[in-house]
Scaffold this motif. Structure first.
Motif, PDB file in Angstrom:
ATOM      1  N   UNK A  12       0.828  -1.209   0.000  1.00  0.00           N
ATOM      2  CA  UNK A  12       0.000   0.000   0.000  1.00  0.00           C
ATOM      3  C   UNK A  12       0.863   1.261   0.000  1.00  0.00           C
ATOM      4  N   UNK A  13       1.910   1.272   0.813  1.00  0.00           N
ATOM      5  CA  UNK A  13       2.806   2.435   0.851  1.00  0.00           C
ATOM      6  C   UNK A  13       3.521   2.626  -0.480  1.00  0.00           C
ATOM      7  N   UNK A  14       3.951   1.535  -1.090  1.00  0.00           N
ATOM      8  CA  UNK A  14       4.618   1.622  -2.398  1.00  0.00           C
ATOM      9  C   UNK A  14       3.647   2.125  -3.470  1.00  0.00           C
ATOM     10  N   UNK A  43       6.144   8.668   1.898  1.00  0.00           N
ATOM     11  CA  UNK A  43       5.749   7.263   1.746  1.00  0.00           C
ATOM     12  C   UNK A  43       6.976   6.351   1.708  1.00  0.00           C
ATOM     13  N   UNK A  44       8.041   6.788   1.072  1.00  0.00           N
ATOM     14  CA  UNK A  44       9.278   5.998   1.064  1.00  0.00           C
ATOM     15  C   UNK A  44       9.823   5.872   2.483  1.00  0.00           C
ATOM     16  N   UNK A  45       9.825   6.959   3.209  1.00  0.00           N
ATOM     17  CA  UNK A  45      10.311   6.939   4.580  1.00  0.00           C
ATOM     18  C   UNK A  45       9.478   5.980   5.440  1.00  0.00           C
ATOM     19  N   UNK A  46       8.161   6.051   5.302  1.00  0.00           N
ATOM     20  CA  UNK A  46       7.285   5.161   6.079  1.00  0.00           C
ATOM     21  C   UNK A  46       7.537   3.701   5.723  1.00  0.00           C
ATOM     22  N   UNK A  47       7.688   3.409   4.443  1.00  0.00           N
ATOM     23  CA  UNK A  47       7.957   2.031   4.030  1.00  0.00           C
ATOM     24  C   UNK A  47       9.298   1.556   4.575  1.00  0.00           C
ATOM     25  N   UNK A  48      10.306   2.404   4.503  1.00  0.00           N
ATOM     26  CA  UNK A  48      11.630   2.030   5.015  1.00  0.00           C
ATOM     27  C   UNK A  48      11.590   1.805   6.526  1.00  0.00           C
ATOM     28  N   UNK A  49      10.781   2.575   7.234  1.00  0.00           N
ATOM     29  CA  UNK A  49      10.632   2.355   8.678  1.00  0.00           C
ATOM     30  C   UNK A  49       9.999   0.993   8.954  1.00  0.00           C
ATOM     31  N   UNK A  50       9.015   0.628   8.146  1.00  0.00           N
ATOM     32  CA  UNK A  50       8.403  -0.693   8.302  1.00  0.00           C
ATOM     33  C   UNK A  50       9.406  -1.801   8.033  1.00  0.00           C
ATOM     34  N   UNK A  63      16.496  -1.314   0.936  1.00  0.00           N
ATOM     35  CA  UNK A  63      15.171  -1.044   0.370  1.00  0.00           C
ATOM     36  C   UNK A  63      15.112   0.379  -0.183  1.00  0.00           C
ATOM     37  N   UNK A  64      15.533   1.351   0.623  1.00  0.00           N
ATOM     38  CA  UNK A  64      15.483   2.752   0.200  1.00  0.00           C
ATOM     39  C   UNK A  64      16.385   2.997  -1.003  1.00  0.00           C
ATOM     40  N   UNK A  65      17.581   2.432  -0.987  1.00  0.00           N
ATOM     41  CA  UNK A  65      18.493   2.606  -2.120  1.00  0.00           C
ATOM     42  C   UNK A  65      17.921   1.982  -3.390  1.00  0.00           C
TER      43      UNK A  65
END
Length: 75
Positions: A12-14, A43-50, A63-65
């Motif tokens: 969902x975040x992606x 949204x990228x930050x939230x996904x990376x936190x997950x 993941x972020x890279x």
């Protein structure tokens, strides 16, 4: 550890991030482009936190890279 709820949240975040990136690309004025780009970053930050919480910091960094490389962002 990959669980079904975690995977659904990540998807969902992606999806939301992709929508915001597209909105930024289509924006006709700079303010709209900045707002959409900022949302995509959030949204990228939230996904990376997950990813960090479920898979660890190294996985979050990777993941972020990977996500930014796929977008054509500078490394």
């Amino acid at each position: 550890m990959t669980t079904a709820p975690y995977q659904r949240l990540l998807t969902a975040l992606e999806t939301d991030r992709t929508r915001q990136l597209e909105a930024a690309r289509r924006a006709k004025n700079p303010e709209t482009q900045i707002a959409a780009s900022s949302m995509a970053s959030a949204f990228l930050h939230a996904a990376a936190m997950g990813v960090r919480e479920f898979e660890g910091p190294a996985a979050a960094q990777a993941y972020a890279e990977r996500a930014t490389r796929q977008d054509g962002a500078p490394s």
